[in-house]
Design a protein around this motif. Sequence first.
Motif, mmCIF file in Angstrom:
data_model
loop_
_atom_site.group_PDB
_atom_site.id
_atom_site.type_symbol
_atom_site.label_atom_id
_atom_site.label_comp_id
_atom_site.label_asym_id
_atom_site.label_seq_id
_atom_site.Cartn_x
_atom_site.Cartn_y
_atom_site.Cartn_z
ATOM 1 N N VAL A 62 23.512 63.170 8.826
ATOM 2 C CA VAL A 62 23.226 62.317 7.624
ATOM 3 C C VAL A 62 22.108 61.430 7.536
ATOM 4 C CG1 VAL A 62 25.698 62.224 7.148
ATOM 5 C CG2 VAL A 62 24.613 60.109 8.175
ATOM 6 N N GLY A 63 21.650 61.075 8.651
ATOM 7 C CA GLY A 63 20.389 60.252 8.680
ATOM 8 C C GLY A 63 20.620 58.809 8.651
ATOM 9 N N GLU A 64 19.514 57.984 8.716
ATOM 10 C CA GLU A 64 19.723 56.813 8.533
ATOM 11 C C GLU A 64 19.533 56.158 7.258
ATOM 12 O OE1 GLU A 64 20.704 54.485 10.567
ATOM 13 O OE2 GLU A 64 21.022 55.806 12.257
ATOM 14 N N PRO A 65 20.051 55.120 6.647
ATOM 15 C CA PRO A 65 21.127 54.187 7.339
ATOM 16 C C PRO A 65 22.413 54.595 7.573
ATOM 17 C CG PRO A 65 20.651 53.209 5.180
ATOM 18 C CD PRO A 65 19.830 54.462 5.233
ATOM 19 N N PHE A 66 22.748 55.725 6.937
ATOM 20 C CA PHE A 66 24.183 56.159 6.728
ATOM 21 C C PHE A 66 24.619 56.312 8.034
ATOM 22 C CE2 PHE A 66 21.910 57.711 2.797
ATOM 23 C CZ PHE A 66 22.669 57.313 1.976
ATOM 24 N N GLY A 67 24.089 56.705 9.109
ATOM 25 C CA GLY A 67 24.612 57.131 10.320
ATOM 26 C C GLY A 67 25.153 55.630 10.910
ATOM 27 N N SER A 68 24.213 54.569 10.784
ATOM 28 C CA SER A 68 24.844 53.255 11.231
ATOM 29 C C SER A 68 26.051 52.740 10.625
ATOM 30 C CB SER A 68 23.621 52.301 11.406
ATOM 31 O OG SER A 68 22.657 52.722 11.849
ATOM 32 N N LEU A 69 25.952 53.148 9.275
ATOM 33 C CA LEU A 69 27.195 52.662 8.345
ATOM 34 C C LEU A 69 28.255 53.209 8.505
ATOM 35 C CD1 LEU A 69 27.528 50.691 5.883
ATOM 36 C CD2 LEU A 69 27.125 52.905 4.512
ATOM 37 N N VAL A 70 28.482 54.470 9.166
ATOM 38 C CA VAL A 70 29.528 55.314 9.351
ATOM 39 C C VAL A 70 30.404 54.479 10.461
ATOM 40 C CG1 VAL A 70 30.620 57.213 10.406
ATOM 41 C CG2 VAL A 70 28.966 57.517 8.336
ATOM 42 N N LEU A 71 29.474 54.108 11.718
ATOM 43 C CA LEU A 71 30.290 53.605 12.891
ATOM 44 C C LEU A 71 30.482 52.292 12.454
ATOM 45 C CD1 LEU A 71 30.996 53.897 15.615
ATOM 46 C CD2 LEU A 71 28.484 53.161 16.522
ATOM 47 N N ALA A 72 29.881 51.510 11.869
ATOM 48 C CA ALA A 72 30.031 49.854 11.460
ATOM 49 C C ALA A 72 31.361 49.979 10.832
ATOM 50 C CB ALA A 72 28.867 49.314 10.796
ATOM 51 N N VAL A 266 36.295 46.041 21.244
ATOM 52 C CA VAL A 266 36.150 46.720 20.104
ATOM 53 C C VAL A 266 34.766 47.057 19.733
ATOM 54 C CG1 VAL A 266 36.474 46.775 17.549
ATOM 55 C CG2 VAL A 266 38.480 45.993 19.076
ATOM 56 N N LEU A 267 33.975 46.192 20.028
ATOM 57 C CA LEU A 267 32.554 46.259 19.533
ATOM 58 C C LEU A 267 31.580 47.134 20.720
ATOM 59 C CD1 LEU A 267 31.774 42.822 18.075
ATOM 60 C CD2 LEU A 267 31.814 45.097 16.905
ATOM 61 N N MET A 268 32.265 47.738 21.694
ATOM 62 C CA MET A 268 31.452 48.300 22.615
ATOM 63 C C MET A 268 30.787 49.415 22.158
ATOM 64 S SD MET A 268 32.930 48.330 26.448
ATOM 65 C CE MET A 268 34.942 48.657 25.922
ATOM 66 N N PRO A 269 31.335 50.461 21.194
ATOM 67 C CA PRO A 269 30.817 51.410 20.530
ATOM 68 C C PRO A 269 29.340 51.204 19.915
ATOM 69 C CG PRO A 269 33.064 51.664 20.225
ATOM 70 C CD PRO A 269 32.908 50.316 20.695
ATOM 71 N N GLU A 270 29.572 49.917 19.186
ATOM 72 C CA GLU A 270 28.303 49.738 18.256
ATOM 73 C C GLU A 270 27.161 49.138 19.521
ATOM 74 O OE1 GLU A 270 31.278 48.865 16.941
ATOM 75 O OE2 GLU A 270 30.932 48.585 14.863
ATOM 76 N N THR A 271 27.788 48.474 20.521
ATOM 77 C CA THR A 271 26.546 48.013 21.545
ATOM 78 C C THR A 271 26.145 49.139 22.215
ATOM 79 O OG1 THR A 271 28.095 46.077 21.625
ATOM 80 C CG2 THR A 271 26.422 46.440 23.470
ATOM 81 N N LEU A 272 26.700 50.190 22.417
ATOM 82 C CA LEU A 272 26.168 51.399 23.208
ATOM 83 C C LEU A 272 25.118 52.143 22.627
ATOM 84 C CD1 LEU A 272 29.043 52.269 25.397
ATOM 85 C CD2 LEU A 272 26.937 51.036 26.082
ATOM 86 N N MET A 283 14.125 50.226 16.881
ATOM 87 C CA MET A 283 14.670 48.962 16.616
ATOM 88 C C MET A 283 15.406 48.569 15.181
ATOM 89 S SD MET A 283 15.302 46.255 18.342
ATOM 90 C CE MET A 283 16.374 44.810 17.925
ATOM 91 N N GLN A 284 14.935 49.079 14.114
ATOM 92 C CA GLN A 284 15.755 49.194 12.879
ATOM 93 C C GLN A 284 17.006 49.812 12.816
ATOM 94 O OE1 GLN A 284 14.157 47.312 10.217
ATOM 95 N NE2 GLN A 284 16.369 47.438 9.728
ATOM 96 N N THR A 285 17.383 50.721 13.440
ATOM 97 C CA THR A 285 18.645 51.183 13.634
ATOM 98 C C THR A 285 19.588 50.403 14.347
ATOM 99 O OG1 THR A 285 17.753 53.520 13.608
ATOM 100 C CG2 THR A 285 20.030 53.309 14.602
ATOM 101 N N SER A 286 19.173 49.641 15.477
ATOM 102 C CA SER A 286 19.777 48.759 16.204
ATOM 103 C C SER A 286 20.329 47.604 15.420
ATOM 104 C CB SER A 286 19.031 48.133 17.677
ATOM 105 O OG SER A 286 18.636 49.225 18.162
ATOM 106 N N LEU A 287 19.140 47.086 14.747
ATOM 107 C CA LEU A 287 19.581 45.907 13.698
ATOM 108 C C LEU A 287 20.491 46.341 12.495
ATOM 109 C CD1 LEU A 287 15.930 44.181 13.400
ATOM 110 C CD2 LEU A 287 18.012 43.512 14.621
ATOM 111 N N ASN A 288 20.429 47.751 11.998
ATOM 112 C CA ASN A 288 21.413 48.008 11.142
ATOM 113 C C ASN A 288 22.944 48.028 11.917
ATOM 114 O OD1 ASN A 288 19.137 48.513 9.392
ATOM 115 N ND2 ASN A 288 19.116 50.641 9.808
ATOM 116 N N LEU A 289 22.887 48.457 12.910
ATOM 117 C CA LEU A 289 24.158 48.707 13.522
ATOM 118 C C LEU A 289 24.717 46.916 13.660
ATOM 119 C CD1 LEU A 289 23.551 51.401 16.135
ATOM 120 C CD2 LEU A 289 25.530 51.282 14.250
ATOM 121 N N ALA A 290 23.885 46.188 14.198
ATOM 122 C CA ALA A 290 24.321 44.939 14.667
ATOM 123 C C ALA A 290 24.664 43.907 13.462
ATOM 124 C CB ALA A 290 23.237 44.133 15.335
#
Length: 366
Positions: A62-72, A266-272, A283-290
């Motif tokens: 799906v690409g960013e930022p949708f991928g980060s949104l799915v997990l969050a 619970v937040l281990m998946p986002e962290t990894l 880094m933008q993907t990391s910030l999107n997740l955080a």
Amino acid sequence: MKTGTAVAAARWTTWVPVAAAVALILGWGRSLPGFAVALVGACLVGAVLAAVHHAEVIALRVGEPFGSLVLAVAVTVIEVGLIVTLMAGGGAKAATYARDTVFAAVMITCNGIVGLCVLVTALRKRVAVFHAEGSGGALATVCTLATMTMVLPTFTTSHPGPQFTQAQLTFAAVASLCLYGLFVAVQTVRHRDYFLPVARDGQESGPDEHVPPPTLRMTWWSLALLFVALVAVVGDAKLVSPAIEQGVGSAGLPKSVVGVVIALMVLMPETLAAVRAARRDRMQTSLNLAYGSAIASIGLTIPAIALATIWLPGPLILGEDATHMVLLALTALVSVLTVVPGRATLLQGGVHLVLFAAFVFLSFSP
């Protein structure tokens, strides 16, 4: 060799979530002995690793930022279920579970994950680069939600103690949900380019060119397994939480430590997933997740808990004490100084990690 490795990875990421879900079903509602708790803990770790794998498969499709949104969103929705379950069975002593877990999630994402990812990127590339516009807007949303839901209840006067009245809680829930919806609209539609990774030459970086996108069938399969893995993560975390509560009580530690430990699990998946993105200089993907996880944790949890108070026994305490309010204010100030330039160095990463260490230390020794 690569094909064999890929097949092996596909196999373990398929059966580990199933095994973790089976452990959840067999252990639910039972008092587990020590060896069973250890087994469930191992399944929990495996489910976390599998969740990260399937989230990355979906993100490639799906690409960013949708991928980060799915997990969050997926993790937060199930986190809400865990909080409601703990509060339903805990009575009056569980009045602060929602507050402790959500505040811990904010500290973990805004200091732990951000600091670790900046550190990883800066060690490899000297400077971490990202969009100040997107990350700054996300940070402003986090600070507003955290202050409105966990600071204001301490100072309102309509109800004794750090609690909202029903009308105030309803307003906070509706406002949180509106802010979350507005953030998602800006992130995915209105200003999607602000949340895409930045290449070193200043141009937008596209998807991973060297990794072929997964097929539609593989994506749907990963989505289903991601859901199973996340349910197993939160459910297995609940199974081991009595052992954690017993250990916390035996050690004479504050009750809020339970919320911190559960939030960490619970937040281990986002962290990894965020650290993996940082290692690839995204880094933008990391910030999107955080920041996305922090926004979802408040913006979805508070409305759900507000609705659940209709049938949940006991009070709902959301207001923080002075120590945590100071940590939140310092986190907001440091985060602004980190995000506004759009570039961060080893120093900023270290400052965030020290703040996170202070939060963890003061949780165990208030």
